[in-house]
Design an enzyme around this catalytic site. Structure first.
Site, PDB file in Angstrom:
ATOM      1  N   ARG A  92     -31.543   4.969  34.830  1.00 38.83           N
ATOM      2  CA  ARG A  92     -30.579   6.028  35.162  1.00 38.83           C
ATOM      3  C   ARG A  92     -29.368   6.008  34.227  1.00 38.83           C
ATOM      4  NH1 ARG A  92     -30.523   5.113  41.630  1.00 38.83           N
ATOM      5  NH2 ARG A  92     -32.668   5.704  42.080  1.00 38.83           N
TER       6      ARG A  92
ATOM      7  N   ARG B 149     -25.657  10.726  36.516  1.00 36.44           N
ATOM      8  CA  ARG B 149     -24.406  11.165  37.138  1.00 36.44           C
ATOM      9  C   ARG B 149     -23.192  10.314  36.819  1.00 36.44           C
ATOM     10  NH1 ARG B 149     -26.467  11.427  43.154  1.00 36.44           N
ATOM     11  NH2 ARG B 149     -27.779   9.766  42.321  1.00 36.44           N
TER      12      ARG B 149
ATOM     13  N   ARG C 209     -25.279  19.774  33.262  1.00 35.98           N
ATOM     14  CA  ARG C 209     -26.127  20.050  34.417  1.00 35.98           C
ATOM     15  C   ARG C 209     -25.477  20.993  35.420  1.00 35.98           C
ATOM     16  NH1 ARG C 209     -29.205  17.044  37.639  1.00 35.98           N
ATOM     17  NH2 ARG C 209     -29.083  18.959  38.853  1.00 35.98           N
TER      18      ARG C 209
ATOM     19  N   ASP D 167     -37.930  13.384  36.457  1.00 34.84           N
ATOM     20  CA  ASP D 167     -37.960  12.883  37.832  1.00 34.84           C
ATOM     21  C   ASP D 167     -39.396  12.545  38.181  1.00 34.84           C
ATOM     22  OD1 ASP D 167     -36.095  12.884  40.486  1.00 34.84           O
ATOM     23  OD2 ASP D 167     -38.172  13.370  41.008  1.00 34.84           O
TER      24      ASP D 167
ATOM     25  N   TYR E 116     -43.851   9.662  49.320  1.00 37.76           N
ATOM     26  CA  TYR E 116     -43.142  10.949  49.396  1.00 37.76           C
ATOM     27  C   TYR E 116     -44.049  12.037  49.966  1.00 37.76           C
ATOM     28  CZ  TYR E 116     -38.885   9.721  46.807  1.00 37.76           C
ATOM     29  OH  TYR E 116     -37.679   9.192  46.430  1.00 37.76           O
TER      30      TYR E 116
END
Length: 355
Positions: A38, A42, A51, A87, A162
């Site tokens: 990552r 962010r 983004r 992702d 998921y």
């Protein structure tokens, strides 16, 4: 020729002699290579800016945007490898699974897989399904030069969780219920996902990725016996499928201290270790013939420079006798991390380990 291959009679590719790929091959390195899971995300203001107003899945399908985001931590932190911005649910979306990544929640699946009839949703993935990935990686490798690009995918167990749960879960009750109660259906589900995952990694390698990492983010929820019986075969299928390309294969999961040996058995060349197990002990559990990646606790970065250096020194000391070591965090960069702390950390590791 793959980015990791140096066939007789041919010159090595631009990335072959990089510190990162040397460490993956357990060869002597000029310094311990560093990258962060990552790292493109962010924690970077430039990421938030590009983004802004663009949904996550859409951002993963814009080659120019993917290229810019992937390059941002290379420019800022001078890490030794880039990680392809995407992702883990991108290949599922690409084959038509009705899902979305909801802010503050994560991937949410409209129609969870709960029966054999539901498996019809999982068709094979083709390169045409993810043509934007091929385009983005070609753009990236042209920009990166000698810096390796790591491709990645979600492991079959995490993707299955998921799909069966319908979204993030703390208990995995539906997924485990299928695994225990209908092992044949579970096996068929993971086998299909292994095929999709392998195809997704092949696209990335063929486009120019120098290494690949399989993220089994949720595997730490499993007991070793269940992992060996119900998960390892699918992960091993993925690693076998890309073995012939000759690129390093990295396997990582969170809370997987009890599974490290099994994760190595699945076929990885490099085993990622979270912060819960010291690297020298991880090496004992994994066994010889594998490089290790890790494993600073991501929260240490909030503690100030002196504490970061002290804890980093501990990691480096425990890694001193390893066959190969890639410095990383024990999980991804947390969103509120100070980017300058990451830049200082990279410089510190490079300086402390310079040969």
């Amino acid at each position: 020729m793959s980015a990791n291959a140096s066939p007789s009679g041919h010159q090595p590719t631009a990335t072959y002699n990089s510190a990162f790929l040397k460490a993956c091959r357990r060869e002597p390195v000029p310094h311990t290579p560093v990258w962060f899971m990552r790292q493109a995300g962010r924690s970077l203001p430039e990421y938030l800016k590009v983004r802004e107003g663009i949904p996550m899945l859409e951002s993963c399908m814009r080659p120019e945007l993917v290229t810019e985001i992937t390059l941002q931590p290379i420019r800022r932190h001078h890490v030794d490898a880039a990680i392809y911005f995407s992702d883990i649910v991108v290949p599922l979306k690409a084959i038509g699974i009705d899902l979305d990544i909801k802010p503050g929640v994560g991937p949410v699946v409209e129609k969870p897989i709960r029966s054999r009839a539901d498996l019809v949703q999982l068709r094979d993935l083709t390169a045409e399904d993810v043509s934007y990935v091929t385009e983005a990686i070609r753009l990236l490798t042209a920009e990166l030069g000698g810096t390796p690009l790591i491709g990645f995918a979600g492991a079959p167990f995490t993707l299955a969780s998921y799909l069966v749960e319908g979204g993030p879960s703390r208990t995995y009750e539906n997924a485990k219920a299928m695994m225990y109660g209908d092992p044949e259906l579970w096996s068929d589900l993971l086998d299909r996902l292994a095929g999709i995952t392998a195809a997704f990694l092949k696209v990335q390698i063929e486009a120019g990725a120098s290494a690949v990492q399989l993220f089994d983010s949720w595997a730490g929820a499993l007991a070793p016996t269940d992992y060996r019986r119900s998960v390892l075969p699918a992960s091993a299928k993925v690693f076998r499928a890309v073995e012939s390309y000759g690129v390093p294969r990295i396997h990582f999961g969170v809370g997987t201290g009890e599974l490290l040996g099994l994760m190595g058995e699945a076929g990885a060349d490099v085993v990622g270790v979270d912060w819960r197990v010291p690297l020298d002990e991880a090496a004992r559990r994994v066994g010889p013939g594998k490089a290790l990646q890790g494993n600073l606790d991501p929260t240490v970065l909030f503690a100030g420079t002196e504490a970061v250096e002290t804890k980093t020194r501990e990691v480096l000391d425990t890694a001193a006798g390893l066959e190969g070591h890639i410095f990383n965090l024990g999980h991804g960069v947390m969103p509120s991390t100070d980017p300058d702390a990451l830049t200082r950390l990279v410089e510190y590791v490079h300086t402390q380990t310079a040969r």
